[in-house]
Design a protein around this motif. Sequence first.
Motif, mmCIF file in Angstrom:
data_model
loop_
_atom_site.group_PDB
_atom_site.id
_atom_site.type_symbol
_atom_site.label_atom_id
_atom_site.label_comp_id
_atom_site.label_asym_id
_atom_site.label_seq_id
_atom_site.Cartn_x
_atom_site.Cartn_y
_atom_site.Cartn_z
ATOM 1 N N SER A 1 0.889 -1.184 0.053
ATOM 2 C CA SER A 1 -0.019 0.093 -0.033
ATOM 3 C C SER A 1 0.856 1.255 0.237
ATOM 4 O O SER A 1 2.009 1.227 0.426
ATOM 5 C CB SER A 1 -0.854 0.090 1.315
ATOM 6 O OG SER A 1 -0.342 0.105 2.366
ATOM 7 N N THR A 2 0.455 2.387 -0.652
ATOM 8 C CA THR A 2 1.134 3.692 -0.575
ATOM 9 C C THR A 2 1.668 4.027 0.794
ATOM 10 O O THR A 2 3.037 4.573 0.829
ATOM 11 C CB THR A 2 0.233 4.612 -0.994
ATOM 12 O OG1 THR A 2 -0.432 4.170 -2.241
ATOM 13 C CG2 THR A 2 1.040 5.877 -1.612
ATOM 14 N N ASP A 3 1.141 3.666 1.932
ATOM 15 C CA ASP A 3 1.480 4.244 3.213
ATOM 16 C C ASP A 3 2.350 3.227 3.867
ATOM 17 O O ASP A 3 3.043 3.415 4.800
ATOM 18 C CB ASP A 3 0.307 4.718 4.083
ATOM 19 C CG ASP A 3 -0.629 3.695 4.319
ATOM 20 O OD1 ASP A 3 -0.171 2.195 3.896
ATOM 21 O OD2 ASP A 3 -1.476 3.772 4.886
ATOM 22 N N ASN B 1 -5.073 4.500 -2.464
ATOM 23 C CA ASN B 1 -5.502 3.470 -1.215
ATOM 24 C C ASN B 1 -7.204 3.355 -1.453
ATOM 25 O O ASN B 1 -7.633 3.128 -0.267
ATOM 26 C CB ASN B 1 -5.122 4.319 -0.038
ATOM 27 C CG ASN B 1 -4.417 3.350 0.767
ATOM 28 O OD1 ASN B 1 -3.698 2.392 0.263
ATOM 29 N ND2 ASN B 1 -3.996 3.817 2.040
ATOM 30 N N TRP C 1 -2.172 -2.507 -6.063
ATOM 31 C CA TRP C 1 -2.698 -1.747 -5.034
ATOM 32 C C TRP C 1 -2.772 -0.277 -5.552
ATOM 33 O O TRP C 1 -1.942 0.495 -5.954
ATOM 34 C CB TRP C 1 -1.910 -1.865 -3.676
ATOM 35 C CG TRP C 1 -2.680 -1.475 -2.597
ATOM 36 C CD1 TRP C 1 -3.605 -0.216 -2.173
ATOM 37 C CD2 TRP C 1 -2.848 -2.238 -1.395
ATOM 38 N NE1 TRP C 1 -4.119 -0.163 -1.087
ATOM 39 C CE2 TRP C 1 -3.706 -1.667 -0.477
ATOM 40 C CE3 TRP C 1 -2.462 -3.516 -1.117
ATOM 41 C CZ2 TRP C 1 -4.076 -2.078 0.751
ATOM 42 C CZ3 TRP C 1 -2.784 -3.998 0.116
ATOM 43 C CH2 TRP C 1 -3.499 -3.405 1.020
#
Length: 470
Positions: A121-123, A166, A162
């Motif tokens: 995921s981006t985070d 998000n 992904w």
Amino acid sequence: MKGGTLQINWHDTKPVLTLDFHPISGLLATAGADFDIKLWLIGSEEGDKKVPTATYQNSLSYHGSAINAIRFAPSGELLASGADGGELILWKLHNTDSAHVWKVLKTLSFHRKDVLDLEWSTDGAFLISGSVDNSCIIWDVNKGSVHQILDGHFHYVQGVAWDPLNKYAASLSSDRTCRIYVKKPQSKAKGSERTDYVCQHVLAKVESQVVEETKAAKHHLFHDETLPSFFRRLSWSPDGSFLLVPAGSYKLSPTSEPVNTAYVMSRKDLSRPALMLPGASKAVVAVRFCPKAFGLRGLSTSSSFKLPYRLIFAVATLNSLYVYDTEGVEPIAVLAGLHYAAITDIAWSPTAKFLALSSQDGYCTLVEFENDELGIPVSFSGDKQVAADQNTMAVGNMASKEITEEIGKEKDIVNNASDTQEMETDKPREEPARPSLVTSTEKPNVKQASASTVSASKPAKRRITPMAID
């Protein structure tokens, strides 16, 4: 643009199954059938025909089986590696005065069979994995535990992706379906709100564009399990506007032969493909967007993408590679006859200077782009990403620098059995025609590419030109 296949001992001559660039340092990580992850420093060589260099740094040894997927976390502090037998390892970077050392942080255990693909995921808080056990698992990285199991597929899950904004996740399986999941908050339990992903779309079949009399036959969008590849690696664009899906097999009419293709799906409607990239002689097995955005060149008015900047993406078939940008309609580069066996993965360096390919033949290909050859890098603004999520793509106040030299020339790399490949540049093409909707009287706009014949592995014979699907 220059490059070729590096004739070095990557993984004891065993298949190289996956690779990825570190998002900060630019080190290249490769892994494969020798059970090890190796880190390489990629450098440039002077001269027009020099191939980029790869200098061995160190190995990460822990896996006890072939490694099918490695991906660095966006922060660069973690590395995930998925292998045969369901092995899934998280590695953590430890910085010391003398060196950078990767150590095993966690083992994520739940998959019963081979892990084939991974995505962060981006985070960096979650990881999604796809496996031969027919499931996708979303992992909570901090807890080191399963967050959610997505078990809707009926065959191997060979690709996962992904959404960088998000909101969505996607998976592609040899059951001939692509599944799109959307994030939805669940009911509160014990004072905490849990967010799960719910399947929103299943892409499996589509009606032929050419309808013969009263027949409205539907055909499969994707290849079946006989596709000779372990992988169907799909990719979101870095701004979240598009999802690029490989392993396509499209029939223009019920009686026509299927065409190998990759599909472009717009965020505005993820229930069906918006665009197809037909014409490859072999099946498409992996796609990957370049992490950078570039200023518009203003050279073409026939783009199927309407973006305030140019995105660049690579499409790998079993035996060749096509590089596109979102401003034109034809590939800006075609690389063919590179390997004796199937291509397995693609990776872009964080600066977009290098593009790397791995192959079952035990070798990797490196392509180097000259300074600003791909264009003038521009930044993604937060406003544009929000706009993409709201299904609008308004053109921002992005200044596009004038570029006088057109590099949209097709380049072929010709494979020599013992030597590295030499680049050949064609004459500049005329402005390509806008891809048209296919009706009953039209044929797909597929032109012949001038690729040299290679005895070891035949290059792609047809240029891929995008075609709108309506």
